[in-house]
Scaffold this active site. Structure first.
Site, PDB file in Angstrom:
ATOM      1  N   ASN A   7      -2.322  -1.197   2.779  1.00 35.31           N
ATOM      2  CA  ASN A   7      -3.101  -0.058   2.524  1.00 35.31           C
ATOM      3  C   ASN A   7      -4.592  -0.384   2.014  1.00 35.31           C
ATOM      4  O   ASN A   7      -4.360  -0.700   0.876  1.00 35.31           O
ATOM      5  CB  ASN A   7      -2.279   1.035   1.698  1.00 35.31           C
ATOM      6  CG  ASN A   7      -2.919   2.256   1.487  1.00 35.31           C
ATOM      7  OD1 ASN A   7      -3.943   2.284   1.435  1.00 35.31           O
ATOM      8  ND2 ASN A   7      -2.103   3.493   1.749  1.00 35.31           N
ATOM      9  N   HIS A  10      -7.518   2.118  -1.925  1.00 37.06           N
ATOM     10  CA  HIS A  10      -8.108   1.719  -3.241  1.00 37.06           C
ATOM     11  C   HIS A  10      -9.465   1.042  -3.328  1.00 37.06           C
ATOM     12  O   HIS A  10     -10.161   0.885  -4.198  1.00 37.06           O
ATOM     13  CB  HIS A  10      -7.025   1.372  -4.079  1.00 37.06           C
ATOM     14  CG  HIS A  10      -6.220   2.646  -4.354  1.00 37.06           C
ATOM     15  ND1 HIS A  10      -6.487   3.864  -4.762  1.00 37.06           N
ATOM     16  CD2 HIS A  10      -4.716   2.420  -4.265  1.00 37.06           C
ATOM     17  CE1 HIS A  10      -5.600   4.671  -4.719  1.00 37.06           C
ATOM     18  NE2 HIS A  10      -4.372   3.824  -4.516  1.00 37.06           N
ATOM     19  N   HIS A  43      -5.055   6.554   4.212  1.00 37.98           N
ATOM     20  CA  HIS A  43      -4.690   7.945   4.121  1.00 37.98           C
ATOM     21  C   HIS A  43      -5.748   8.934   4.028  1.00 37.98           C
ATOM     22  O   HIS A  43      -6.619   8.712   2.960  1.00 37.98           O
ATOM     23  CB  HIS A  43      -3.926   7.976   2.838  1.00 37.98           C
ATOM     24  CG  HIS A  43      -3.274   9.355   2.455  1.00 37.98           C
ATOM     25  ND1 HIS A  43      -2.406   9.856   1.497  1.00 37.98           N
ATOM     26  CD2 HIS A  43      -3.409  10.565   3.314  1.00 37.98           C
ATOM     27  CE1 HIS A  43      -1.961  11.085   1.686  1.00 37.98           C
ATOM     28  NE2 HIS A  43      -2.695  11.372   2.521  1.00 37.98           N
ATOM     29  N   ARG A  45      -7.080  11.885   2.962  1.00 38.77           N
ATOM     30  CA  ARG A  45      -6.582  12.972   2.186  1.00 38.77           C
ATOM     31  C   ARG A  45      -7.571  14.211   2.581  1.00 38.77           C
ATOM     32  O   ARG A  45      -8.662  14.150   2.805  1.00 38.77           O
ATOM     33  CB  ARG A  45      -6.594  12.671   0.875  1.00 38.77           C
ATOM     34  CG  ARG A  45      -5.404  11.908   0.368  1.00 38.77           C
ATOM     35  CD  ARG A  45      -5.442  11.722  -1.322  1.00 38.77           C
ATOM     36  NE  ARG A  45      -4.081  11.127  -1.694  1.00 38.77           N
ATOM     37  CZ  ARG A  45      -3.119  11.989  -1.917  1.00 38.77           C
ATOM     38  NH1 ARG A  45      -3.366  13.297  -2.179  1.00 38.77           N
ATOM     39  NH2 ARG A  45      -2.403  11.337  -2.285  1.00 38.77           N
ATOM     40  N   ARG A  49     -10.609  11.832  -1.366  1.00 40.34           N
ATOM     41  CA  ARG A  49     -11.039  11.228  -2.629  1.00 40.34           C
ATOM     42  C   ARG A  49     -11.208   9.779  -2.353  1.00 40.34           C
ATOM     43  O   ARG A  49     -11.888   9.167  -3.230  1.00 40.34           O
ATOM     44  CB  ARG A  49     -10.066  11.410  -3.679  1.00 40.34           C
ATOM     45  CG  ARG A  49      -8.691  10.900  -3.259  1.00 40.34           C
ATOM     46  CD  ARG A  49      -7.696  10.732  -4.304  1.00 40.34           C
ATOM     47  NE  ARG A  49      -7.024  12.107  -4.362  1.00 40.34           N
ATOM     48  CZ  ARG A  49      -5.710  12.259  -4.965  1.00 40.34           C
ATOM     49  NH1 ARG A  49      -5.005  11.392  -5.476  1.00 40.34           N
ATOM     50  NH2 ARG A  49      -5.372  13.623  -4.962  1.00 40.34           N
ATOM     51  N   GLU A  69      -2.162   7.411   7.558  1.00 38.66           N
ATOM     52  CA  GLU A  69      -1.099   8.310   6.563  1.00 38.66           C
ATOM     53  C   GLU A  69      -1.922   9.708   6.626  1.00 38.66           C
ATOM     54  O   GLU A  69      -3.092   9.864   6.283  1.00 38.66           O
ATOM     55  CB  GLU A  69      -1.080   8.019   5.274  1.00 38.66           C
ATOM     56  CG  GLU A  69      -0.060   6.843   5.082  1.00 38.66           C
ATOM     57  CD  GLU A  69      -0.144   6.645   3.615  1.00 38.66           C
ATOM     58  OE1 GLU A  69      -0.337   7.372   2.701  1.00 38.66           O
ATOM     59  OE2 GLU A  69       0.556   5.297   3.355  1.00 38.66           O
ATOM     60  N   THR A 100       1.021   9.747  -3.369  1.00 35.61           N
ATOM     61  CA  THR A 100       1.962  10.592  -2.720  1.00 35.61           C
ATOM     62  C   THR A 100       3.262  10.619  -3.814  1.00 35.61           C
ATOM     63  O   THR A 100       3.677   9.541  -4.243  1.00 35.61           O
ATOM     64  CB  THR A 100       2.190  10.093  -1.336  1.00 35.61           C
ATOM     65  OG1 THR A 100       1.101   9.707  -0.675  1.00 35.61           O
ATOM     66  CG2 THR A 100       3.099  10.900  -0.572  1.00 35.61           C
ATOM     67  N   GLU A 150      10.063   5.803   7.280  1.00 38.40           N
ATOM     68  CA  GLU A 150       9.390   5.092   6.081  1.00 38.40           C
ATOM     69  C   GLU A 150      10.165   5.576   4.757  1.00 38.40           C
ATOM     70  O   GLU A 150      10.065   6.520   4.375  1.00 38.40           O
ATOM     71  CB  GLU A 150       7.858   4.957   5.837  1.00 38.40           C
ATOM     72  CG  GLU A 150       7.505   4.320   4.696  1.00 38.40           C
ATOM     73  CD  GLU A 150       6.034   4.222   4.482  1.00 38.40           C
ATOM     74  OE1 GLU A 150       5.212   4.605   5.344  1.00 38.40           O
ATOM     75  OE2 GLU A 150       5.492   3.699   3.434  1.00 38.40           O
ATOM     76  N   HIS A 190       5.720   2.274  -1.134  1.00 43.08           N
ATOM     77  CA  HIS A 190       5.635   2.839  -2.200  1.00 43.08           C
ATOM     78  C   HIS A 190       5.846   2.303  -3.485  1.00 43.08           C
ATOM     79  O   HIS A 190       6.989   2.019  -3.855  1.00 43.08           O
ATOM     80  CB  HIS A 190       5.694   4.549  -2.244  1.00 43.08           C
ATOM     81  CG  HIS A 190       4.854   5.502  -3.156  1.00 43.08           C
ATOM     82  ND1 HIS A 190       4.810   5.461  -4.250  1.00 43.08           N
ATOM     83  CD2 HIS A 190       3.899   6.198  -2.454  1.00 43.08           C
ATOM     84  CE1 HIS A 190       3.797   5.917  -4.433  1.00 43.08           C
ATOM     85  NE2 HIS A 190       3.129   6.579  -3.655  1.00 43.08           N
TER      86      HIS A 190
END
Ligand code: PXP
Length: 240
Positions: A7, A10, A43, A45, A49, A69, A100, A150, A190
């Site tokens: 992922n 970030h 993801h 969102r 963000r 996601e 999440t 998942e 996660h």
């Protein structure tokens, strides 16, 4: 072999902190892919963000396997149907959360989730539901027509005592077994780190792990020395 989804949200978080062109999640995704990542996860969102619409469009064209996601909202569903990622992972989303929190309540939202699954499946997208390792949620997932779940490993990752960690691991193993027996493919993710991933990777039913934050955190540190040396070389060159 367990597949790894990386992922890169970030990387975009750092970029958005300065609204700068760098660091580019696409560049990170291509490096991750070159290093052996089996899929790239982002993801998109509702509040945008980190990952932006344009990132998803570009990643769709450039990476081998894209796992989007997404929350079950009309806006994001429309985007997913247009972009057609290889895979879509349906997650709950709250505006104020840092990341999440908890899995989807599939049992409590069966109609809404089944409708979304049907719509995405029509586009040829593989659908996964991000759920807590809870037998009720596993069973409900099978009713939606989804192909994969998942399992949320957050409670395992955050457990402080050995006993609590053991209990969480057992919950995940049981849910994985149940899901597989019911015909679902199983992944997990996660809060996974270089320190806690091994025990999850050993669960035989889990075929894919999805990891973001801790890989990005390590990448920053692994790259720091070279980044500073590169800058020093340029500064020294200018001084001559
Ligand atoms: N899987 C899902 C469904 C997630 O929402 C996230 C966080 O975006 C991850 C995996 C990766 O979690 P982490 O960043 O803690 O590795």
């Amino acid at each position: 072999m367990v597949r790894l989804g990386v992922n890169v949200d970030h990387v975009a978080t750092v970029r958005q902190a300065r609204r700068a062109p760098e660091p580019d999640p696409l560049e990170a995704a291509l490096l991750a892919q070159r290093a052996g990542a089996d899929s790239i996860i982002v993801h998109l969102r509702e509040d945008r963000r980190h990952i932006q619409d344009r990132d998803v469009e570009i990643l769709r064209k450039k990476v081998k396997r894209l796992n989007l996601e997404m929350a079950v909202t009309e806006e994001i569903l429309e985007i997913a149907c247009k972009i057609k990622p290889d895979q879509a992972t349906l997650v709950p989303e709250k505006r104020r959360e840092l990341t999440t929190e908890g899995g989807l309540d599939v049992a409590g939202n069966l109609k809404k989730i089944s409708k979304a699954v049907k719509r995405l499946k029509k586009e040829g997208i593989l659908i996964s539901l991000f759920i807590d390792p809870d037998l009720k949620q596993v069973k409900a997932s099978t009713k939606t027509g989804v192909q994969m779940v998942e399992l949320h490993t957050g409670c395992y990752a955050e457990a402080k005592s050995k006993t609590k960690k053991g209990k969480e691991l057992t919950r995940i193993s049981r849910a994985a077994k149940e899901a597989r027996e019911l015909g679902l493919a199983v992944s997990a993710g996660h809060g996974l780190t270089y320190w806690n991933v091994s025990r999850i990777a050993k669960i035989p039913e889990i075929e894919e792990l999805n990891i973001g934050h801790n890989i990005i955190a390590r990448a920053v540190m692994v790259g720091m020395k070279e980044a500073v040396e590169d800058m020093l070389n340029l500064i020294k060159r200018r001084k001559k």
